[in-house]
Design a protein around this motif. Structure first.
Motif, PDB file in Angstrom:
ATOM      1  N   THR A  50       8.059 -11.670 -12.030  1.00  0.00           N
ATOM      2  CA  THR A  50       8.085 -10.408 -11.297  1.00  0.00           C
ATOM      3  C   THR A  50       6.812 -10.251 -10.482  1.00  0.00           C
ATOM      4  O   THR A  50       6.843  -9.810  -9.322  1.00  0.00           O
ATOM      5  N   SER A  51       5.692 -10.616 -11.074  1.00  0.00           N
ATOM      6  CA  SER A  51       4.415 -10.567 -10.356  1.00  0.00           C
ATOM      7  C   SER A  51       4.438 -11.490  -9.140  1.00  0.00           C
ATOM      8  O   SER A  51       3.998 -11.110  -8.045  1.00  0.00           O
ATOM      9  N   ALA A  52       4.952 -12.687  -9.307  1.00  0.00           N
ATOM     10  CA  ALA A  52       5.018 -13.639  -8.196  1.00  0.00           C
ATOM     11  C   ALA A  52       5.937 -13.125  -7.098  1.00  0.00           C
ATOM     12  O   ALA A  52       5.604 -13.212  -5.905  1.00  0.00           O
ATOM     13  N   PHE A  53       7.084 -12.582  -7.475  1.00  0.00           N
ATOM     14  CA  PHE A  53       8.019 -12.047  -6.487  1.00  0.00           C
ATOM     15  C   PHE A  53       7.366 -10.919  -5.686  1.00  0.00           C
ATOM     16  O   PHE A  53       7.463 -10.883  -4.456  1.00  0.00           O
ATOM     17  N   ALA A  54       6.688 -10.002  -6.388  1.00  0.00           N
ATOM     18  CA  ALA A  54       6.037  -8.885  -5.701  1.00  0.00           C
ATOM     19  C   ALA A  54       4.915  -9.389  -4.791  1.00  0.00           C
ATOM     20  O   ALA A  54       4.713  -8.864  -3.690  1.00  0.00           O
ATOM     21  N   ALA A  64       3.549  -3.139   1.831  1.00  0.00           N
ATOM     22  CA  ALA A  64       2.858  -4.339   1.342  1.00  0.00           C
ATOM     23  C   ALA A  64       1.833  -3.978   0.279  1.00  0.00           C
ATOM     24  O   ALA A  64       1.707  -4.668  -0.736  1.00  0.00           O
ATOM     25  N   ALA A  65       1.097  -2.900   0.506  1.00  0.00           N
ATOM     26  CA  ALA A  65       0.103  -2.479  -0.487  1.00  0.00           C
ATOM     27  C   ALA A  65       0.773  -2.074  -1.798  1.00  0.00           C
ATOM     28  O   ALA A  65       0.262  -2.382  -2.883  1.00  0.00           O
ATOM     29  N   LYS A  66       1.907  -1.421  -1.709  1.00  0.00           N
ATOM     30  CA  LYS A  66       2.641  -1.047  -2.929  1.00  0.00           C
ATOM     31  C   LYS A  66       3.148  -2.289  -3.660  1.00  0.00           C
ATOM     32  O   LYS A  66       3.083  -2.362  -4.894  1.00  0.00           O
ATOM     33  N   ALA A  67       3.642  -3.260  -2.924  1.00  0.00           N
ATOM     34  CA  ALA A  67       4.102  -4.504  -3.550  1.00  0.00           C
ATOM     35  C   ALA A  67       2.934  -5.249  -4.190  1.00  0.00           C
ATOM     36  O   ALA A  67       3.073  -5.807  -5.291  1.00  0.00           O
ATOM     37  N   ALA A  68       1.778  -5.250  -3.534  1.00  0.00           N
ATOM     38  CA  ALA A  68       0.597  -5.909  -4.106  1.00  0.00           C
ATOM     39  C   ALA A  68       0.135  -5.194  -5.375  1.00  0.00           C
ATOM     40  O   ALA A  68      -0.284  -5.844  -6.345  1.00  0.00           O
ATOM     41  N   ALA A  69       0.226  -3.878  -5.377  1.00  0.00           N
ATOM     42  CA  ALA A  69      -0.134  -3.123  -6.578  1.00  0.00           C
ATOM     43  C   ALA A  69       0.816  -3.448  -7.730  1.00  0.00           C
ATOM     44  O   ALA A  69       0.385  -3.597  -8.885  1.00  0.00           O
ATOM     45  N   ALA A 115      -0.135  -6.880  -9.059  1.00  0.00           N
ATOM     46  CA  ALA A 115      -1.331  -6.807  -9.898  1.00  0.00           C
ATOM     47  C   ALA A 115      -1.015  -6.179 -11.254  1.00  0.00           C
ATOM     48  O   ALA A 115      -1.513  -6.635 -12.289  1.00  0.00           O
ATOM     49  N   GLY A 116      -0.191  -5.153 -11.259  1.00  0.00           N
ATOM     50  CA  GLY A 116       0.186  -4.503 -12.519  1.00  0.00           C
ATOM     51  C   GLY A 116       0.947  -5.438 -13.439  1.00  0.00           C
ATOM     52  O   GLY A 116       0.645  -5.525 -14.645  1.00  0.00           O
ATOM     53  N   PHE A 117       1.927  -6.133 -12.900  1.00  0.00           N
ATOM     54  CA  PHE A 117       2.694  -7.077 -13.724  1.00  0.00           C
ATOM     55  C   PHE A 117       1.831  -8.245 -14.191  1.00  0.00           C
ATOM     56  O   PHE A 117       1.974  -8.720 -15.310  1.00  0.00           O
ATOM     57  N   GLN A 118       0.936  -8.710 -13.323  1.00  0.00           N
ATOM     58  CA  GLN A 118       0.041  -9.794 -13.724  1.00  0.00           C
ATOM     59  C   GLN A 118      -0.901  -9.321 -14.828  1.00  0.00           C
ATOM     60  O   GLN A 118      -1.174 -10.064 -15.781  1.00  0.00           O
ATOM     61  N   GLY A 119      -1.388  -8.100 -14.713  1.00  0.00           N
ATOM     62  CA  GLY A 119      -2.231  -7.533 -15.768  1.00  0.00           C
ATOM     63  C   GLY A 119      -1.494  -7.419 -17.089  1.00  0.00           C
ATOM     64  O   GLY A 119      -2.051  -7.728 -18.161  1.00  0.00           O
TER      65      GLY A 119
END
Length: 97
Positions: free
Chosen positions: A9-13, A70-75, A78-82
């Motif tokens: 999910t993190s990679a997709f976002a 894009a900023a929302k997708a990056a957030a 980062a959240g899923f990666q965290g």
């Protein structure tokens, strides 16, 4: 299994954010010189390009919208990666299986 889902999910976002940011750099809104229902032409700032006139303000608005998404997708990435990193640390500590 959950760790894989979080990472995917993190990679997709992250890929979505990258695509949106790329698109924001190349978006161009063509100038539309059609009058409104009262026959008035709207004011516009245009830029002449080989492929036609570009509406500068509407192009800027379109790029801003893409940057916002894009900023929302990056957030989200980062959240899923965290969460994935936290879960991995908890698994390594034996707190969570």
């Amino acid at each position: 299994m959950l760790l894989t889902v979080l990472n995917m999910t993190s990679a997709f976002a992250a890929f979505a954010a990258a695509g949106l940011w790329w698109r924001s750099t190349i978006v161009k809104v063509p100038y539309d010189d059609k009058p409104d229902e009262n026959g008035w032409h709207s004011a516009a700032i245009t830029s002449s390009r080989p492929d036609g006139e570009v509406d500068v303000l509407r192009t800027q608005d379109a790029a801003n919208r893409l940057n916002n998404h894009a900023a929302k997708a990056a957030a989200l990435a980062a959240g899923f990666q965290g969460m994935a990193l936290a879960l991995s640390a908890l698994q390594n500590a034996g707190i969570v299986r």
